[in-house]
Design a protein around this motif. Sequence first.
Motif, PDB file in Angstrom:
ATOM      1  N   ALA A   6      40.928   4.479  18.630  1.00 14.83           N
ATOM      2  CA  ALA A   6      39.593   5.008  18.879  1.00 14.83           C
ATOM      3  C   ALA A   6      38.669   4.471  17.790  1.00 14.83           C
ATOM      4  O   ALA A   6      38.864   4.770  16.604  1.00 14.83           O
ATOM      5  N   GLY A   7      37.711   3.642  18.194  1.00 13.09           N
ATOM      6  CA  GLY A   7      36.890   2.972  17.204  1.00 13.09           C
ATOM      7  C   GLY A   7      37.747   2.028  16.385  1.00 13.09           C
ATOM      8  O   GLY A   7      38.476   1.190  16.932  1.00 13.09           O
ATOM      9  N   ASN A   8      37.713   2.208  15.079  1.00 10.31           N
ATOM     10  CA  ASN A   8      38.536   1.376  14.188  1.00 10.31           C
ATOM     11  C   ASN A   8      39.794   2.108  13.724  1.00 10.31           C
ATOM     12  O   ASN A   8      40.500   1.619  12.835  1.00 10.31           O
ATOM     13  N   LEU A   9      40.058   3.248  14.331  1.00  9.11           N
ATOM     14  CA  LEU A   9      41.162   4.088  13.864  1.00  9.11           C
ATOM     15  C   LEU A   9      42.331   4.059  14.831  1.00  9.11           C
ATOM     16  O   LEU A   9      42.185   4.299  16.035  1.00  9.11           O
ATOM     17  N   GLY A  10      43.512   3.778  14.305  1.00  6.78           N
ATOM     18  CA  GLY A  10      44.732   3.942  15.072  1.00  6.78           C
ATOM     19  C   GLY A  10      45.223   5.365  14.879  1.00  6.78           C
ATOM     20  O   GLY A  10      45.441   5.801  13.745  1.00  6.78           O
ATOM     21  N   HIS A  11      45.371   6.106  15.975  1.00  4.87           N
ATOM     22  CA  HIS A  11      45.697   7.529  15.874  1.00  4.87           C
ATOM     23  C   HIS A  11      47.101   7.775  16.411  1.00  4.87           C
ATOM     24  O   HIS A  11      47.363   7.568  17.597  1.00  4.87           O
ATOM     25  N   LEU A  12      48.003   8.216  15.544  1.00  2.00           N
ATOM     26  CA  LEU A  12      49.383   8.539  15.896  1.00  2.00           C
ATOM     27  C   LEU A  12      49.564  10.047  15.855  1.00  2.00           C
ATOM     28  O   LEU A  12      49.321  10.674  14.820  1.00  2.00           O
ATOM     29  N   SER A  13      49.984  10.633  16.971  1.00  4.32           N
ATOM     30  CA  SER A  13      50.215  12.077  17.027  1.00  4.32           C
ATOM     31  C   SER A  13      51.639  12.366  17.476  1.00  4.32           C
ATOM     32  O   SER A  13      52.050  11.925  18.559  1.00  4.32           O
ATOM     33  N   ALA A  37      52.213  -3.187  15.835  1.00  3.06           N
ATOM     34  CA  ALA A  37      51.119  -3.787  16.614  1.00  3.06           C
ATOM     35  C   ALA A  37      49.803  -3.726  15.863  1.00  3.06           C
ATOM     36  O   ALA A  37      48.992  -4.663  15.932  1.00  3.06           O
ATOM     37  N   TRP A  38      49.568  -2.650  15.134  1.00  3.74           N
ATOM     38  CA  TRP A  38      48.280  -2.469  14.466  1.00  3.74           C
ATOM     39  C   TRP A  38      48.204  -3.152  13.102  1.00  3.74           C
ATOM     40  O   TRP A  38      47.118  -3.352  12.568  1.00  3.74           O
ATOM     41  N   ALA A  39      49.339  -3.534  12.555  1.00  4.90           N
ATOM     42  CA  ALA A  39      49.331  -4.148  11.226  1.00  4.90           C
ATOM     43  C   ALA A  39      48.503  -5.425  11.196  1.00  4.90           C
ATOM     44  O   ALA A  39      47.804  -5.703  10.210  1.00  4.90           O
ATOM     45  N   ASP A  40      48.538  -6.211  12.266  1.00  2.55           N
ATOM     46  CA  ASP A  40      47.808  -7.482  12.324  1.00  2.55           C
ATOM     47  C   ASP A  40      46.590  -7.421  13.242  1.00  2.55           C
ATOM     48  O   ASP A  40      45.981  -8.452  13.534  1.00  2.55           O
ATOM     49  N   ASP A  41      46.244  -6.227  13.692  1.00  2.80           N
ATOM     50  CA  ASP A  41      45.099  -6.052  14.583  1.00  2.80           C
ATOM     51  C   ASP A  41      43.848  -5.798  13.735  1.00  2.80           C
ATOM     52  O   ASP A  41      43.688  -4.725  13.141  1.00  2.80           O
ATOM     53  N   GLU A  42      42.955  -6.775  13.691  1.00  5.06           N
ATOM     54  CA  GLU A  42      41.775  -6.658  12.838  1.00  5.06           C
ATOM     55  C   GLU A  42      40.842  -5.538  13.282  1.00  5.06           C
ATOM     56  O   GLU A  42      40.018  -5.053  12.488  1.00  5.06           O
ATOM     57  N   ALA A  43      40.958  -5.127  14.533  1.00  2.00           N
ATOM     58  CA  ALA A  43      40.097  -4.051  15.034  1.00  2.00           C
ATOM     59  C   ALA A  43      40.516  -2.688  14.484  1.00  2.00           C
ATOM     60  O   ALA A  43      39.729  -1.742  14.502  1.00  2.00           O
ATOM     61  N   VAL A  44      41.758  -2.577  14.016  1.00  2.17           N
ATOM     62  CA  VAL A  44      42.264  -1.320  13.453  1.00  2.17           C
ATOM     63  C   VAL A  44      42.238  -1.422  11.935  1.00  2.17           C
ATOM     64  O   VAL A  44      42.935  -2.251  11.348  1.00  2.17           O
TER      65      VAL A  44
END
Length: 386
Positions: A6-13, A37-44
Motif C-alpha cells: 500500500a503506497g510505499n509500504l509492504g504490509h505483513l499481517s 520479493a520486496w527486498a529488491d522492489d524499489e517501490a517498497v
Amino acid sequence: MNAVVAGNLGHLSLNRPDSINAIDLEMMRGLTEALDAWADDEAVTAILLDGTGDYGFCAGGDFREILARAAEGMTIGSVFFRNEYRLIAKLAEYPKPIISIMHGMTMGSGISLAGHVSTRVVTDRVKLGQPETGYGFVPDGGASWRLARTPGEIGTYLALNSVDLSPADAIELGFADVMVPAERVGDLTAALLDADDAASPDEKARRFATEAGPSAVLARRDWIDACYSADTVEAILERLWAFSNGDVVEGLAAADSNDPDAASNAASAADALLRLSPTALVATLRSVRAASDSETLRDALERELRLARWFTTQPDLFTGVQALVAQNTETLHQDEVPEWKPAELADVDVADIVAAMQTQLRHSVFSRGLGIPEEEPAAAPESASA
C-alpha cells in the motif's frame, strides 16, 4: 498470512486470530516469500509487521503442528525450527526498515519475529514472555542472544522463570523501542501508509509514543543479580531460599534491597522454579550463558537449532505442550504440575545437554534454502501419541 503493498509500504499481517496468530510452516513460507520479493522492489521502501485480532500479535510457534507430525514419526521439529530461524535472521538483517507492532499476547517466537527488526513498537496492552520452561522447552529463535544482553542477570531470571513483561519492562530491557497506546495504533498505521510523509517509520512511531513508566522487573535487579549469578539451577534455588529467609547473598540482604518486597519475590521465584521442567531449566541456563558478547545472532540460532532438535526427542516437550493444551481446554487445573521426566534437577543428564548444544546437525540453519528437505524418520516419545 496477508501480504499487501500500500503506497510505499509492504504490509505483513499474521492472520490466524483463532490461534492468536501462532506461526506455522505455511506462514513462514508466506512471510519469507514476501520479504524476498520486496527486498529488491524499489517501490517498497519499508515494511510493517503486525497481527490481526484483538488477543495478540503472536502466541508463539504452533507446537500442535510439531507434535502432530512428530507423532507420525516425522522429524518435523528440525524442519520447523530451521525455517523459523532463517526467517528471524532475514527479518533482523533486512536491507529496508521494518517496524513491528506487538499487542496483546506476544510470546516466545512472537517476540523473536518482532524483536529483532529496526523499530519495535509495543502497545499499552501488550503481554510479553518467554514461557518455554513451563512447557518443557528452551527460549529459542534468538532469545538466548537477546536475553544474554539484558542488564546483569535479568535475562537469566526471565528465561528460567518464564516471567511476563509489561510495556515498561520490554522497553527498559531492550525487547522494544517505544510504546504506542492501543487507541493510537490506527493513527500510526495511517501515517506509515502515507507515502507523502517523508519521515522514517521510526520517526513516525515516535510521534505517537508515550512514556511507559518504570520497569518493575528492573527494580528487582539487585537480588536477581545476587541469586541468579550462580553457576547451576540448584545453586540459584539455594540462594533464593537463603535470601528469602534473611541471609546475606553475594553481599546483599533483603532488608537492604531496592525492592521493598525482595524476600517474598525471591521466595515466589524459587517456588516457580520448582514447578518447571528440570531438563528445560538446566538447558536454558546453559544456553543463555553460552550467548556471550562475542557471539552473533546467527551463532545463537545455530546453537538453538541443535537444542530445539534434541528437545523434540525428549518427553518433557510433549508432556508440557499436552499440559498446556489441557489447561487451555480446562481439562487440567492451572495448579497441577506436569509429570516431568526426570522430575528432579539432580537427575538431569547435563552431559546430554552439552552434547546436544555442541553436536553439528546434518543441515544447519543457513545451509539450505527455505523448504522441507527430506530427513530421516525419528521416533517420538511415547507421550506424543497420548
